[in-house]
Design an enzyme around this catalytic site. Structure first.
Site, PDB file in Angstrom:
ATOM      1  N   MET A  30     -10.851 -15.806  40.791  1.00  0.00           N
ATOM      2  CA  MET A  30     -12.037 -15.712  39.923  1.00  0.00           C
ATOM      3  C   MET A  30     -12.085 -16.904  38.968  1.00  0.00           C
ATOM      4  SD  MET A  30     -12.894 -11.764  39.327  1.00  0.00           S
ATOM      5  CE  MET A  30     -11.780 -11.443  37.982  1.00  0.00           C
ATOM      6  N   HIS A  37      -2.205 -19.185  39.985  1.00  0.00           N
ATOM      7  CA  HIS A  37      -3.136 -19.444  41.088  1.00  0.00           C
ATOM      8  C   HIS A  37      -2.682 -20.643  41.918  1.00  0.00           C
ATOM      9  CE1 HIS A  37      -6.016 -17.673  37.966  1.00  0.00           C
ATOM     10  NE2 HIS A  37      -6.181 -16.856  38.992  1.00  0.00           N
ATOM     11  N   VAL A 176       4.081 -15.705  38.608  1.00  0.00           N
ATOM     12  CA  VAL A 176       4.439 -16.870  37.787  1.00  0.00           C
ATOM     13  C   VAL A 176       4.272 -16.479  36.319  1.00  0.00           C
ATOM     14  CG1 VAL A 176       3.901 -19.282  37.270  1.00  0.00           C
ATOM     15  CG2 VAL A 176       3.716 -18.431  39.617  1.00  0.00           C
TER      16      VAL A 176
HETATM   17  P1  AMP Z   1      -7.689 -13.621  39.704  1.00  0.00           P
HETATM   18  O1  AMP Z   1      -8.334 -14.951  39.583  1.00  0.00           O
HETATM   19  O2  AMP Z   1      -7.097 -13.124  38.439  1.00  0.00           O
HETATM   20  O3  AMP Z   1      -8.548 -12.617  40.427  1.00  0.00           O
HETATM   21  O4  AMP Z   1      -6.430 -13.840  40.645  1.00  0.00           O
HETATM   22  C1  AMP Z   1      -6.529 -14.479  41.883  1.00  0.00           C
HETATM   23  C2  AMP Z   1      -5.212 -14.381  42.608  1.00  0.00           C
HETATM   24  O5  AMP Z   1      -4.181 -14.971  41.803  1.00  0.00           O
HETATM   25  C3  AMP Z   1      -4.778 -12.932  42.860  1.00  0.00           C
HETATM   26  O6  AMP Z   1      -4.190 -12.844  44.152  1.00  0.00           O
HETATM   27  C4  AMP Z   1      -3.766 -12.703  41.775  1.00  0.00           C
HETATM   28  O7  AMP Z   1      -2.810 -11.716  42.109  1.00  0.00           O
HETATM   29  C5  AMP Z   1      -3.118 -14.070  41.683  1.00  0.00           C
HETATM   30  N1  AMP Z   1      -2.450 -14.246  40.395  1.00  0.00           N
HETATM   31  C6  AMP Z   1      -2.965 -14.028  39.162  1.00  0.00           C
HETATM   32  N2  AMP Z   1      -2.040 -14.242  38.212  1.00  0.00           N
HETATM   33  C7  AMP Z   1      -0.898 -14.606  38.858  1.00  0.00           C
HETATM   34  C8  AMP Z   1       0.427 -14.956  38.429  1.00  0.00           C
HETATM   35  N3  AMP Z   1       0.761 -14.971  37.133  1.00  0.00           N
HETATM   36  N4  AMP Z   1       1.339 -15.261  39.370  1.00  0.00           N
HETATM   37  C9  AMP Z   1       1.001 -15.233  40.692  1.00  0.00           C
HETATM   38  N5  AMP Z   1      -0.214 -14.926  41.153  1.00  0.00           N
HETATM   39  C10 AMP Z   1      -1.157 -14.608  40.254  1.00  0.00           C
END
Ligand code: AMP
Length: 287
Positions: A30, A37, A176
């Site tokens: 997003m 990410h 992370v």
């Molecule tokens: P989002 O943009 O928050 O919808 O996340 C996109 C992708 O990044 C999803 O698969 C999340 O699980 C992953 N993600 C978000 N935060 C982290 C993090 N701290 N470590 C690893 N992956 C993450």
């Protein structure tokens, strides 16, 4: 790096790569990208020849009182970060491209979507599965990478991918964290300095529970007590849930062992943060 804004353009790009015999990796996001990410992008590169990242703040996964309008947006900064990590194409659709007038279809995974995050966010996963199904059809990847930080989401996506015969390999990547342990999240930027400081109690609690598990504690009630004591010591934190469940069906378990998920969600002011650790079926565990 190409920027593709329509489903038709995205599909044509992927079809061309497939005709060249290349394997396509996909990282849905997003936006408001952070190192978490970008690590997913690195992992996608390890599995495939070309990598697509999508940026779409998906309205259907936000509840009516949630932060859709104020969700952070930084498409130019994001594009620079993705380029620096060797992403081959960004899929950047507008809202109407994904949900044009007349849109009427739902994608819903039964059962596990009603627990944990589903307790507080009852419509959330229907929005996630809908958009991910659409993104899978736009990008047509061989491999898609999701973060373990959203553990339940990864389980729901795996279920949907199998049930709907997408034929896509789902890779789940480690969480992370910031140096002080806080899991990276686009929502961390909502936190005031005091809340940011207090937020470390969430990862501290989970890490302490994880260490107790490694030291031999297996009983759910004892582990919950160890972790809740730390969360409760922080007055700025309001706990939404702290649950120890089976990864198969998300039902509560009495003992932590292979296939167990330990997951928590808390509020700091209006900001909701989640974190977890889990024990794989083979008994290996990682915080
Ligand atoms: P989002 O943009 O928050 O919808 O996340 C996109 C992708 O990044 C999803 O698969 C999340 O699980 C992953 N993600 C978000 N935060 C982290 C993090 N701290 N470590 C690893 N992956 C993450």
């Amino acid at each position: 790096m190409e920027v593709l804004k329509t489903v038709a353009e995205m599909q044509a790009w992927s079809d061309a790569k497939r005709r060249e015999g290349l394997r396509i990796g996909f990282v849905p996001t997003m936006g408001a990208l952070h190192e978490g990410h970008l690590t997913l992008v690195d992992i996608a590169h390890e599995h495939t020849d070309v990598v697509v990242a999508s940026i779409f703040v998906n309205p259907t996964q936000f509840g009516p009182t949630e932060d859709l309008e104020r969700y952070p947006r930084d498409p130019e900064g994001d594009a620079a970060k993705l380029r620096s990590r060797g992403v081959d194409a960004i899929f950047l659709p507008e809202r109407d491209e994904m949900y044009p007038p007349g849109f009427a279809t739902t994608v819903h995974v039964e059962g596990i979507t009603g627990m944990l995050e589903g307790w507080t966010r009852p419509t959330h996963f229907a929005g996630v599965t809908l958009v991910v199904a659409k993104l899978f059809n736009a990008v047509r990847p061989h491999v898609a990478v999701f973060g373990r930080k959203d553990a339940q989401q990864a389980l729901v996506i795996r279920r949907m991918t199998v049930d709907l015969d997408f034929g896509i390999e789902i890779v789940v990547a480690p969480t992370v964290r910031e140096e002080d342990g806080l899991a990276m999240s686009s929502r961390n930027r909502y936190l005031s300095p005091d809340e940011r400081q207090a937020a470390t109690a969430l990862s501290r609690a989970l890490r302490t529970g994880y260490q107790a598990y490694l030291d031999g504690e297996r009983t759910t009630s004892a582990l919950v007590q160890i972790m809740m004591q730390i969360v409760r010591s922080e007055p700025l934190i309001r706990t939404d849930y702290l649950a120890i469940v089976s990864m198969r069906n998300l039902d509560p378990v009495d003992k932590v062992g292979p296939g167990t998920l330990v997951a928590a969600a808390v509020y700091l002011g209006k900001t909701r943060l989640i974190d977890n650790w889990w024990v794989e079926e083979d008994g290996s565990a990682e915080f």
